[in-house]
Design a protein around this motif. Structure first.
Motif, PDB file in Angstrom:
ATOM      1  N   PHE A 120       4.167 -48.454 -16.392  1.00 59.28           N
ATOM      2  CA  PHE A 120       3.105 -47.452 -16.276  1.00 59.28           C
ATOM      3  C   PHE A 120       3.540 -46.197 -17.017  1.00 59.28           C
ATOM      4  O   PHE A 120       4.731 -45.877 -17.078  1.00 59.28           O
ATOM      5  N   CYS A 124       2.770 -39.841 -13.874  1.00 57.65           N
ATOM      6  CA  CYS A 124       1.971 -40.822 -13.141  1.00 57.65           C
ATOM      7  C   CYS A 124       1.691 -40.316 -11.735  1.00 57.65           C
ATOM      8  O   CYS A 124       2.360 -39.415 -11.236  1.00 57.65           O
ATOM      9  N   TYR A 128       2.608 -44.561  -7.494  1.00 55.44           N
ATOM     10  CA  TYR A 128       2.833 -45.761  -8.298  1.00 55.44           C
ATOM     11  C   TYR A 128       4.245 -46.328  -8.150  1.00 55.44           C
ATOM     12  O   TYR A 128       4.414 -47.492  -7.778  1.00 55.44           O
ATOM     13  N   MET A 169       0.141 -50.891 -15.375  1.00 55.86           N
ATOM     14  CA  MET A 169      -0.770 -50.094 -14.565  1.00 55.86           C
ATOM     15  C   MET A 169      -1.239 -48.907 -15.393  1.00 55.86           C
ATOM     16  O   MET A 169      -0.427 -48.149 -15.932  1.00 55.86           O
ATOM     17  N   LEU A 170      -2.550 -48.750 -15.489  1.00 51.93           N
ATOM     18  CA  LEU A 170      -3.121 -47.703 -16.333  1.00 51.93           C
ATOM     19  C   LEU A 170      -4.157 -46.922 -15.532  1.00 51.93           C
ATOM     20  O   LEU A 170      -5.111 -47.502 -15.008  1.00 51.93           O
TER      21      LEU A 170
END
Length: 406
Positions: A120, A124, A128, A169-170
């Motif tokens: 990711f 962030c 996460y 993961m975006l």
């Protein structure tokens, strides 16, 4: 032997929650604190959505539901995905959880084996890396750059993928930066992912409707339909509909993964609140015009905060394209000395100084894996934001340079 697991010992508490709770504690002591640390719209949930919940109670919809959610809500989710994102799902390909956060956790817990890596971009969202660790995986953060608008490049992604990578993961629009991945950005990332058929995509679209100006929202499964069979699209009603406390998130993806996620949820919370589910049906199916009103108000507040912060020596930020956060660089203030004599060596020191001396709660960038920044939520009234920025400016003016500081 202690009671706590070794897994939990590596998991950090949420800094956003910690700063918000610290602010509440100070207010309980009688101190004035403006809380800009929490990602929560200050708008009230629209009345028609509240009325739907009241009607659900009166109609007796207060019993257990299917783990995946009531059928009318899953149908509303399917309609939403088709209407707004050109994504087509069947009932067994969508599920409802207790907020988007639970769905992220369900997906990772259902899919990660020990040692699997999750890539990711950073900065962030604070949860996460901790969710990945709780699920038994290994966080694989990829640092992005201010000058690149905090966008992960194709080269960044390719360099991060290993034979242990399970997920990308975006989050777009991004918490904390407000960065929005353009159609071209997603196409470039999709081109890389086609070379790695075992890497899945988790698209966190919770701020979908909060984009400003000419910015276009896109999601990976829409841009790259050939990747849809390994993409989970997660969303919810919390941010766009001012329903944070209702705790309703939803996701669409391959039936096998959705089934596994339902198994995880069935052994934890079961379904989300039946009443909140009926309110979410009204949210997704009804008139959406108030979202534009919310967005216009957020844009005005964004411009206000960016303008005021950039007038404060030592702070700098760009106007974000989405979400409702300003991610301001404070590197120029680190190493300064507070009136108390304490040297502000880190962004956490600076955030605590603003809390205690300015009466403003923000979140240090280190909580988002990006040292030297603070995140400020502009999901508050214009008056409160003006007062907060004035207090920050005053507090910064009282800092002094230590010998040798830049």
């Amino acid at each position: 032997m202690g009671i706590l697991s070794e897994k939990l010992s590596s998991v950090k508490p949420s800094q956003t929650k910690a700063m918000t709770e610290r602010a509440a504690s100070l207010r309980a002591e009688g101190k004035q604190v403006i809380t800009l640390s929490q990602g929560e719209p200050d708008f009230q949930t629209p009345d028609r959505i509240c009325q739907a919940a009241i009607e659900a109670i009166r109609a007796g919809h207060t019993k257990y539901t299917a783990v995946a959610g009531i059928q009318s809500l899953r149908k509303a989710v399917i309609a939403k995905f088709q209407r707004e994102n050109s994504l087509n799902f069947t009932l067994d390909q969508v599920t409802v959880g207790c907020g988007a956060k639970q769905l992220l956790f369900n997906a990772l817990l259902a899919s990660l084996d020990e040692g699997d890596e999750v890539v990711f971009p950073t900065p962030c969202w604070v949860s996460y890396p901790e969710i990945v660790k709780l699920a038994g995986g290994v966080p694989a953060p990829v640092e992005t750059r201010v000058e690149n608008g905090f966008i992960m490049t194709p080269d960044d992604l390719r360099s991060a993928i290993t034979d242990k990578t399970k997920w990308l993961m975006l989050n777009s629009p991004s918490n904390p930066t407000g960065a929005v991945y353009s159609r071209e950005d997603l196409e470039d990332l999709a081109a890389v992912l086609r070379d790695y058929p075992d890497v899945w995509v988790l698209s966190d679209d919770i701020y979908e409707h909060l984009v400003y100006g000419d910015t276009e929202f896109c999601t990976m499964a829409e841009i790259a339909p050939d990747l849809a069979s390994r993409t989970l699209t997660v969303n919810g009603v919390s941010k766009s509909y001012a329903m944070t406390g209702w705790r309703v998130g939803y996701a669409g993806g391959p039936a096998e993964l959705i089934k596994a996620m339902n198994t995880v949820q069935g052994q934890s919370t079961s379904h989300t609140c039946s009443i909140a589910q009926h309110a979410a049906v009204a949210a997704l199916n009804g008139d959406q015009s108030f979202i534009r009103e919310f967005r216009d108000a957020f844009k005005k507040r964004r411009d206000q905060v960016v303008g005021l912060l950039n007038q404060i020596p030592g702070l700098s930020c760009k106007a974000p394209d989405g979400a409702f956060y300003v991610f301001a660089e404070c590197q120029g203030l680190l190493g300064t000395r507070a009136p108390s004599g304490k040297v502000l060596a880190t962004d956490m020191d600076f955030a605590l100084y603003l809390m205690e001396e300015a009466g403003v709660a923000v979140v240090p960038g280190s909580g988002f894996l990006a040292d030297g920044f603070i995140r400020i939520s502009y999901a508050s009234s214009e008056e409160e934001l003006a007062n907060a920025c004035a207090a920050i400016s005053n507090a910064v003016s009282r800092l002094s340079r230590t010998q040798g500081a830049a």
